[in-house]
Scaffold this active site. Structure first.
Site, PDB file in Angstrom:
ATOM      1  N   SER A 102       0.921  -1.044  -0.036  1.00 29.12           N
ATOM      2  CA  SER A 102       0.061   0.083  -0.108  1.00 29.12           C
ATOM      3  C   SER A 102       1.026   1.099  -0.006  1.00 29.12           C
ATOM      4  CB  SER A 102      -1.056   0.004   1.133  1.00 29.12           C
ATOM      5  OG  SER A 102      -1.760   1.335   1.299  1.00 29.12           O
ATOM      6  N   TYR A 122      -1.274   0.392  10.651  1.00 31.92           N
ATOM      7  CA  TYR A 122      -1.327  -0.289   9.241  1.00 31.92           C
ATOM      8  C   TYR A 122      -0.339   0.019   8.355  1.00 31.92           C
ATOM      9  CZ  TYR A 122      -3.388  -0.806   4.772  1.00 31.92           C
ATOM     10  OH  TYR A 122      -3.927  -1.289   3.390  1.00 31.92           O
TER      11      TYR A 122
END
EC number: 1.-.-.-
Length: 234
Positions: A143, A156
């Site tokens: 990501s 995250y």
């Protein structure tokens, strides 16, 4: 351009979003695809949709990637049924409350278990046979959050930075073995994982955009290793 027809792929997190789109794109290339996830009904829906749109060899398997024995059994059953594993797509992921100050320890542990340990377990299970056959391709879905940390994304982002680092290190370990590895880092994608997240004036990416990036990496000649792909909305 490498022909993907007849290859065998395992796709984790294939019950929706990016994983489902990559599985569908692979099937359309003639790849035999094993869809894995924890939701049997949703996996079945994806498999049915793929088979309705194109004659394809698609199988499903209920697997929790945080359980190493389940991952190992998946790989062994795949080899028993199809002979080998040519492609692994690590798409299973969690994006939960990530700010350190919020103290959501259970959420942090869940993200570490799925995003990091799950990725490592699947890699560990497919690598011996890929090395033995001197071919294979591992695609890890990271990501842009692994590069750009916000005050709400700390844990995250850390987990996706780990995926990126694992891919970078693995590429060096696998040099000259015939096994390739790619990290794909999407921006915000319109999936259940992103929910109602506000992305300002930018339109979210479609999961199919990420699937196209995966196919691009997989179709490169055997001497070309696309190590890293970043896909952002305009």
């Amino acid at each position: 351009m490498v022909e993907l027809q007849g290859k065998v792929a395992i796709v984790t997190g294939a019950s929706s979003g990016i994983g489902a789109s990559i599985a569908e794109a692979l099937a359309h290339q003639g790849v035999k695809v094993i869809l894995t996830g924890r939701d049997e009904a949703r996996l079945s829906e994806v498999a049915t949709r793929i088979q309705e749109s194109k004659e394809a060899v698609v199988d499903t398997s209920i697997v929790d990637v945080t359980h190493r024995d389940e991952v190992s059994n998946l790989v062994e059953k795949t080899k028993e049924k199809f002979g080998q594993v040519d492609i692994l797509v690590n798409s299973a992921g969690l994006m939960l409350s990530s700010a350190i100050t919020e103290g959501e320890v259970e959420g942090w542990e869940a993200m570490i278990d799925v995003n990091i340990k799950g990725t490592l377990y699947t890699i560990n299970s497919v690598l011996p046979s890929m090395l033995n056959q001197s071919s294979g391709h591992i695609i890890n879905i990271a990501s842009i959050s692994g590069f750009e940390v916000t005050k709400k994304s700390t844990l995250y982002s850390a987990s996706k930075a780990a995926v990126h680092s694992i891919t970078q290190g693995l590429e060096k370990e696998l040099a000259k073995t015939g096994v390739r590895v790619t990290s794909i880092s999407p921006g915000m994608v319109d999936t259940p994982l992103s929910g109602d997240t506000d992305w300002g004036t930018r339109k979210k990416l479609d999961p199919k955009d990420i699937a196209e990036a995966a196919i691009y990496a997989l179709q490169q000649p055997s001497h070309v290793n696309v190590n890293e792909v970043t896909v952002r909305p305009v």
